[in-house]
Design a protein around this motif. Structure first.
Motif, PDB file in Angstrom:
ATOM      1  N   HIS A 117      39.250 -14.166 -25.920  1.00 45.22           N
ATOM      2  CA  HIS A 117      40.627 -13.909 -24.397  1.00 45.22           C
ATOM      3  C   HIS A 117      40.395 -12.903 -23.527  1.00 45.22           C
ATOM      4  CE1 HIS A 117      42.356 -10.897 -27.346  1.00 45.22           C
ATOM      5  NE2 HIS A 117      43.132 -11.389 -27.084  1.00 45.22           N
ATOM      6  N   HIS A 158      42.790 -10.492 -22.489  1.00 43.50           N
ATOM      7  CA  HIS A 158      43.119  -9.651 -22.507  1.00 43.50           C
ATOM      8  C   HIS A 158      41.900  -8.051 -22.292  1.00 43.50           C
ATOM      9  CE1 HIS A 158      46.475 -11.054 -24.496  1.00 43.50           C
ATOM     10  NE2 HIS A 158      46.921 -10.950 -23.233  1.00 43.50           N
ATOM     11  N   ASP A 160      41.473  -5.255 -23.345  1.00 48.49           N
ATOM     12  CA  ASP A 160      40.970  -4.700 -24.705  1.00 48.49           C
ATOM     13  C   ASP A 160      39.808  -5.677 -25.289  1.00 48.49           C
ATOM     14  OD1 ASP A 160      43.215  -6.223 -25.374  1.00 48.49           O
ATOM     15  OD2 ASP A 160      43.648  -5.064 -27.472  1.00 48.49           O
ATOM     16  N   HIS A 161      39.715  -6.369 -24.626  1.00 44.18           N
ATOM     17  CA  HIS A 161      38.309  -7.321 -25.308  1.00 44.18           C
ATOM     18  C   HIS A 161      37.679  -8.037 -24.100  1.00 44.18           C
ATOM     19  CE1 HIS A 161      40.507  -8.796 -28.508  1.00 44.18           C
ATOM     20  NE2 HIS A 161      41.674  -8.529 -28.613  1.00 44.18           N
ATOM     21  N   HIS A 216      47.900 -17.580 -29.027  1.00 41.53           N
ATOM     22  CA  HIS A 216      48.005 -15.880 -28.412  1.00 41.53           C
ATOM     23  C   HIS A 216      48.141 -15.509 -26.402  1.00 41.53           C
ATOM     24  CE1 HIS A 216      47.484 -11.678 -28.049  1.00 41.53           C
ATOM     25  NE2 HIS A 216      46.590 -11.786 -27.850  1.00 41.53           N
ATOM     26  N   ASP A 270      42.804 -12.037 -31.248  1.00 40.85           N
ATOM     27  CA  ASP A 270      43.544 -12.034 -31.337  1.00 40.85           C
ATOM     28  C   ASP A 270      44.583 -13.067 -31.777  1.00 40.85           C
ATOM     29  OD1 ASP A 270      43.134  -9.470 -31.075  1.00 40.85           O
ATOM     30  OD2 ASP A 270      44.252  -9.205 -28.718  1.00 40.85           O
TER      31      ASP A 270
HETATM   32 ZN   LIG Z   1      45.011  -9.575 -26.719  1.00 44.90          ZN
END
Ligand SMILES: [Zn+2]
Length: 221
Positions: free
Chosen positions: A8, A10, A12-13, A81, A100
């Protein structure tokens, strides 16, 4: 390396994309990921916008590819999410990375501004359990210091039951005429005492606020 997968948008990804782009032939993600990533970066300023590297290969509901001896499947079952979540299933290994979609026994981040939907998230988890094998090993985007970062279908069902209870609890408060502030004071959802706040300001109160927003903005309720 053939493929880098963004489960996805975000940070941190996806923040590793600038590093991995020189090594991966393609960055793969659901079709909503690049635009959600861009909107999110714009909210953080020009420097964040300039730092983004986006997936160059996107898909709508399913994507499959043979990689070496493995067959990799990406599946998107609608908003959960975020508005662009992928489940990554390694068929031969019978292992699925949930991104997530799974915070193991922890209050998740429900990114309403990024297209999240709790009602459908429940269905996404149940559909995953139906579609994959009964002994599939699942890897979680966020773990739990006590319960770890991997598990089985029971963890997914527990998460779906938590999300269902979250919506029911919030709807009950709305029906009783309580304000968002009053409802979100809850310290626990009965039956889900094992769920913990994983940090980063992710609390049950934030989950209830997201549920309140979803329940009061939806046309069919
Ligand atoms: Zn996330």
């Amino acid at each position: 390396m053939d493929y880098l997968i963004n489960t996805h948008h975000h940070g941190d990804h996806t923040a590793g994309n600038p590093i991995f782009k020189d090594f991966a032939k393609h960055i793969v993600a659901h079709q909503n990921v690049p635009k959600l990533q861009k909107i999110s970066a714009e909210g953080r300023g020009q420097e964040a916008v300039d730092a983004q590297v986006y997936a160059d290969l996107t898909y709508n509901d399913k994507w499959s590819e043979d990689v070496g001896d493995e067959t990799v499947h990406l599946m998107h079952f609608g908003p959960a999410h975020t508005g662009g979540d992928s489940i990554v299933y390694f068929e031969k290994a019978n292992v699925a990375h949930m991104g997530d979609l799974m915070f193991n026994r922890a209050y998740p981040f429900i990114d309403i501004n990024g297209g999240a939907n709790i009602t459908n998230w429940i269905q996404v988890l149940r559909k995953t359990v139906e579609e994959l094998e009964s002994d599939t090993i699942y890897i979680y985007g966020h773990g739990n210091s006590e319960f770890g970062v991997t598990g089985n279908k029971d963890d997914l069902m527990l998460k779906s039951e938590f999300l269902e209870a979250l919506l029911e609890y919030t709807q009950k408060g709305i029906n009783e005429g309580k304000s968002k502030e009053e409802i979100s004071k809850a310290e626990v959802i009965p039956g889900f005492e094992v769920f913990k706040a994983p940090g980063w300001g992710l609390t049950l109160s934030r989950n209830i606020e997201a549920a309140y927003t979803e329940l009061t903005s939806s046309d069919d309720r």
